[in-house]
Design an enzyme around this catalytic site. Structure first.
Site, mmCIF file in Angstrom:
data_model
loop_
_atom_site.group_PDB
_atom_site.id
_atom_site.type_symbol
_atom_site.label_atom_id
_atom_site.label_comp_id
_atom_site.label_asym_id
_atom_site.label_seq_id
_atom_site.Cartn_x
_atom_site.Cartn_y
_atom_site.Cartn_z
ATOM 1 N N THR A 1 10.389 32.940 25.075
ATOM 2 C CA THR A 1 10.726 34.675 26.034
ATOM 3 C C THR A 1 12.078 34.773 25.109
ATOM 4 O O THR A 1 12.411 33.934 24.253
ATOM 5 C CB THR A 1 11.163 33.898 27.292
ATOM 6 O OG1 THR A 1 10.065 32.994 27.548
ATOM 7 C CG2 THR A 1 11.512 35.096 27.634
ATOM 8 N N ARG B 1 7.760 32.096 35.006
ATOM 9 C CA ARG B 1 6.240 31.976 34.903
ATOM 10 C C ARG B 1 5.238 31.450 36.499
ATOM 11 O O ARG B 1 4.116 31.806 36.084
ATOM 12 C CB ARG B 1 6.522 31.107 33.489
ATOM 13 C CG ARG B 1 7.125 31.742 32.664
ATOM 14 C CD ARG B 1 7.429 30.808 31.557
ATOM 15 N NE ARG B 1 5.839 30.190 30.710
ATOM 16 C CZ ARG B 1 6.971 29.647 29.534
ATOM 17 N NH1 ARG B 1 7.480 29.274 29.960
ATOM 18 N NH2 ARG B 1 5.335 28.637 29.281
ATOM 19 N N LEU C 1 16.790 30.777 27.627
ATOM 20 C CA LEU C 1 15.736 31.469 27.619
ATOM 21 C C LEU C 1 14.857 30.151 27.148
ATOM 22 O O LEU C 1 15.111 29.943 26.309
ATOM 23 C CB LEU C 1 15.949 32.721 26.737
ATOM 24 C CG LEU C 1 16.560 34.056 27.264
ATOM 25 C CD1 LEU C 1 16.784 34.910 26.461
ATOM 26 C CD2 LEU C 1 16.160 34.731 28.595
ATOM 27 N N ASP C 2 13.500 30.369 27.447
ATOM 28 C CA ASP C 2 12.493 29.725 26.502
ATOM 29 C C ASP C 2 12.759 30.068 25.422
ATOM 30 O O ASP C 2 12.468 30.998 25.254
ATOM 31 C CB ASP C 2 10.807 29.707 27.542
ATOM 32 C CG ASP C 2 11.009 29.685 28.748
ATOM 33 O OD1 ASP C 2 12.203 28.517 29.180
ATOM 34 O OD2 ASP C 2 10.269 29.376 29.617
ATOM 35 N N LYS C 3 11.685 28.827 24.227
ATOM 36 C CA LYS C 3 11.577 29.092 23.276
ATOM 37 C C LYS C 3 10.695 30.349 23.319
ATOM 38 O O LYS C 3 11.441 31.264 22.091
ATOM 39 C CB LYS C 3 10.797 28.317 23.005
ATOM 40 C CG LYS C 3 10.924 27.991 21.334
ATOM 41 C CD LYS C 3 9.617 26.772 20.206
ATOM 42 C CE LYS C 3 8.739 27.012 19.457
ATOM 43 N NZ LYS C 3 8.201 25.915 18.733
#
Length: 324
Positions: A147, A243, A143-145
């Protein structure tokens, strides 16, 4: 190619390569390395021809044995860190499911040597699989930082391989909640456009005809003031996929500064919605994206498993501000 050292590769130069420069032949033989990487390895004496370091311009004759060694990375501090914020949702001998808060980087990377999810896991779990490599032990997906939400990690190699196969077969289902700018024209739909590296910014992704196939489905759950609450499902798992796809749809994720969802979009919002949207941006302070549900088949028992994570406080606060 074979070598006792996994960081060193070896190949015999075929006869048809006679006359080629060493650097150009090496670029074909190791397409995963960039030209600049290969040049550095040659300059550092890490590429040898029949045991002797040679210059990039060296002309091959054919039949030589070429060895090239990728330098070992400088490893971050892998001391376990109990102070890394995360919630352990479930664990057994094979896997663990984590609810990651926004702001936590998943694995060590330049600029993030400590305080990552991996170091938090090392402090809480007795073991992690090695399939993900030295820097990403146990990680099946990321997961992105900024998110929040659920991800699964593997505690042994057999479980890791099974979960990765489920990702490829699209039987490991990942569902997200997102607040997007505006309301999509179709209440539900599919976004099927390829994604690749942005041509001018290597930290970003972009819709590209020559990119990798990517598919995202969405459904509008609640129409908000100048925005919408969506349920989003990944059919593929490209970097920043949701995104990028929502930006392509014309409805980027709220507070996503990288992909068109920042405060600059207020200028195009209906005047009666601007105050609520501005307040929601301040309340969440990061992209309004949360991995809310995870479905998988247990790698040992074969039983289906499903996990859910409630919306975090900052997401709920933004949502309340936008309710009609």
């Amino acid at each position: 190619m074979s070598s006792p050292n996994p960081a060193t590769r070896r190949a015999v130069v075929p006869a048809q390569a006679a006359g080629q420069r060493l650097d150009r032949w090496l670029a074909v033989s190791d397409p995963q390395a960039s030209r600049s990487q290969l040049q550095r390895w040659i300059d550092q004496g890490l590429v040898t021809v029949d045991g002797r370091a040679r210059a990039a311009s060296y002309r091959l004759r054919g039949g030589e044995v070429v060895d090239w060694t990728q330098p070992l990375p400088v490893l971050p501090d892998f001391q376990p860190q109990l102070d890394v914020a995360l919630r352990l949702v479930y664990q057994d001998d094979d896997l663990a499911v984590i609810d990651k808060p926004a702001g936590v980087v998943v694995h060590p990377a330049p600029g993030h040597a400590r305080g990552t999810l991996v170091q938090g896991l090392l402090a809480r779990l007795d073991h992690l699989s090695g399939v993900g490599g030295v820097l990403r032990p146990g990680l099946v997906h990321r997961l992105d930082k900024d998110t929040s939400g659920l991800l699964v990690v593997a505690k042994n190699d057999r479980a890791h391989q099974s979960l990765q196969e489920q990702l490829r077969a699209r039987t490991l289902a990942r569902t997200y909640r997102a607040i997007c700018w505006g309301v999509p024209r179709q209440p539900q739909g599919s976004i099927d456009v390829s994604i690749g590296r942005h041509p001018h910014d290597r930290k970003r992704q972009a819709v590209r005809e020559d990119g990798r196939a990517a598919s995202t489905s969405y459904c509008v759950d609640v129409v908000l003031r100048g925005a919408a609450l969506l349920t989003v499902q990944l059919r593929t798992g490209r970097t920043h996929q949701i995104r990028v796809h929502l930006m392509h749809l014309g409805h980027p994720v709220l507070a996503d500064d990288v992909y068109g969802g920042g405060a600059g979009r207020l200028r195009g919002a209906a005047p009666e919605h601007r105050l609520a949207l501005k307040a929601a941006l301040a309340a969440i302070g990061r992209q309004a994206l949360h991995a809310s549900r995870l479905q998988l088949v247990h790698p040992r028992t074969g039983q289906p498993m499903e996990f859910a994570a409630a919306l975090p406080e900052d997401f709920e606060a933004a949502l309340r501000l936008l309710l009609p």
